[in-house]
Write a protein that holds these residues in place. Structure first.
Motif, PDB file in Angstrom:
ATOM      1  N   VAL A 241       0.869  -1.180   0.000  1.00 51.72           N
ATOM      2  CA  VAL A 241       0.000   0.000   0.000  1.00 51.72           C
ATOM      3  C   VAL A 241       0.905   1.229   0.000  1.00 51.72           C
ATOM      4  N   TRP A 242       0.711   2.110  -0.975  1.00 54.94           N
ATOM      5  CA  TRP A 242       1.590   3.276  -1.144  1.00 54.94           C
ATOM      6  C   TRP A 242       0.757   4.533  -1.332  1.00 54.94           C
ATOM      7  N   ARG A 243       1.007   5.520  -0.490  1.00 53.83           N
ATOM      8  CA  ARG A 243       0.279   6.785  -0.586  1.00 53.83           C
ATOM      9  C   ARG A 243       1.051   7.753  -1.473  1.00 53.83           C
ATOM     10  N   TYR A 244       0.360   8.365  -2.424  1.00 56.07           N
ATOM     11  CA  TYR A 244       1.011   9.307  -3.329  1.00 56.07           C
ATOM     12  C   TYR A 244       1.521  10.531  -2.573  1.00 56.07           C
ATOM     13  N   PRO A 245       2.743  10.985  -2.877  1.00 61.74           N
ATOM     14  CA  PRO A 245       3.266  12.197  -2.229  1.00 61.74           C
ATOM     15  C   PRO A 245       2.422  13.423  -2.613  1.00 61.74           C
ATOM     16  N   LYS A 246       2.246  14.306  -1.662  1.00 57.18           N
ATOM     17  CA  LYS A 246       1.451  15.513  -1.893  1.00 57.18           C
ATOM     18  C   LYS A 246       2.055  16.350  -3.012  1.00 57.18           C
ATOM     19  N   GLY A 247       1.238  16.686  -4.001  1.00 53.91           N
ATOM     20  CA  GLY A 247       1.677  17.529  -5.100  1.00 53.91           C
ATOM     21  C   GLY A 247       2.201  16.782  -6.311  1.00 53.91           C
ATOM     22  N   LEU A 248       2.449  15.470  -6.172  1.00 51.44           N
ATOM     23  CA  LEU A 248       2.952  14.688  -7.302  1.00 51.44           C
ATOM     24  C   LEU A 248       1.887  14.612  -8.394  1.00 51.44           C
ATOM     25  N   LYS A 249       2.333  14.704  -9.659  1.00 57.96           N
ATOM     26  CA  LYS A 249       1.405  14.704 -10.791  1.00 57.96           C
ATOM     27  C   LYS A 249       1.528  13.426 -11.609  1.00 57.96           C
TER      28      LYS A 249
END
Length: 315
Positions: A241-249
């Motif tokens: 389970v991996w949460r996307y980094p804030k602001g990554l497009k």
């Protein structure tokens, strides 16, 4: 020897495999996830990632929908989550889709006390919490408690694995982990339940990346979880389970949403339960559960709005 089988001992089972194929496990109810993941009794799953990535949230979503669809009963050992009362409150929130407490000061959509008691009765049919208090628990203690309780559980959850007391007694950590994880798998097979272990990443996974000024680590490689090489070899269904980094497009220049997570199946055994691949889910804070976003429409578990294939990985 009773441990050795010849063809005639299992010929009926072989014929059944020929006629019916490999048996799948039970599915949760997301259109993409159900093509990659199922949960089979007598097997194991490892779910892992960095802290606060949503590992437990994802697994509890699976448990609730397995109960709603298949009436499965679950035993949860999760000291990090809280007391048994706090864990049941969390499950009731997820089960009902209504907050157990006030959120943002909105009391109108909060569970009423009568709703709480009613849903609590439903939940009590399927969920059991192991609470050891201040006492350490070994794997043998764990298995004995399961056997003696008198309920036939369909799933067992250890969350996280390092909450179980591990006594190596002079054994190397690799040999110890190989023996213990093998024992967990064999015990699940013998007693016909699905055992899921939540694992932390032992260290950050690989080389840190930087994209558009945003620094982040990629999804956890299974070799980077606790005793990774051994766990990767012994594991059956392995889910990151991996949460996307804030602001990554994304590749189209659209920022990923702050509630968006990637689920990656990095190993899929036994045959027939699914496949290696990946898909995205989104977390609904109000309802305390995940949903898919397909063509701009929210689709909660068991409520497909359309069909979309997940990304299949080439391994």
């Amino acid at each position: 020897m009773e441990f050795i089988k010849n063809y005639s001992d299992v010929s009926d089972e072989i014929n059944e495999l020929f006629e019916k194929g490999y048996a799948s496990g039970e599915k949760v109810g997301f259109s993409q996830m159900d093509q990659l993941i199922s949960f089979k009794k007598g097997a194991t799953s490892y779910i892992y990632g960095t802290p606060a990535s949503g590992k437990s949230e994802f697994w509890w979503e699976c448990l609730i929908n397995l109960s709603k669809k298949k009436k499965w009963k679950h035993l949860i050992f999760s000291p990090e989550t809280g007391t048994p009362a706090e864990i049941f409150a969390e499950i009731i929130h997820k089960w009902s889709g209504k907050p157990f407490h006030d959120l943002d000061g909105n009391k109108l959509s909060r569970l009423t006390q009568s709703e709480m008691f009613k849903i609590g009765q439903e939940v009590s049919q399927y969920f059991y919490i192991m609470d050891t208090g201040v006492k350490d628990i070994t794997l043998d203690d764990f298995h004995q408690a399961v056997e003696k309780y008198g309920i036939k559980f369909d799933t067992i959850t250890t969350d996280p694995f390092n909450e179980v007391k591990h006594d190596l007694k002079g054994e190397s950590i690799n040999l110890y982990m190989a023996r213990v994880l093998g024992k967990i798998r064999m015990y699940a097979r013998e007693h016909n339940y699905h055992h899921t272990i939540i694992m932390h990443a032992a260290r950050e996974a690989g080389v840190k990346k930087e994209v558009d000024g945003i620094s982040f680590y990629p999804p956890t490689d299974p070799r980077y979880i606790d005793n990774g090489e051994t766990s990767f070899r012994k594991g059956e269904q392995m889910i990151c389970v991996w949460r996307y980094p804030k602001g990554l497009k994304d590749e189209f220049g659209t920022p990923y949403q702050i509630n968006q997570v990637k689920i990656i199946v990095q190993k899929s055994k036994p045959k027939g339960i699914g496949a290696c691949g990946e898909f995205d889910l989104f977390f609904d804070t109000w309802r305390n559960c995940y949903y898919e976003e397909i063509n701009g429409t929210k689709s909660y578990a068991g409520n497909y709005v359309t069909f979309e294939k997940p990304k299949i990985l080439p391994f």
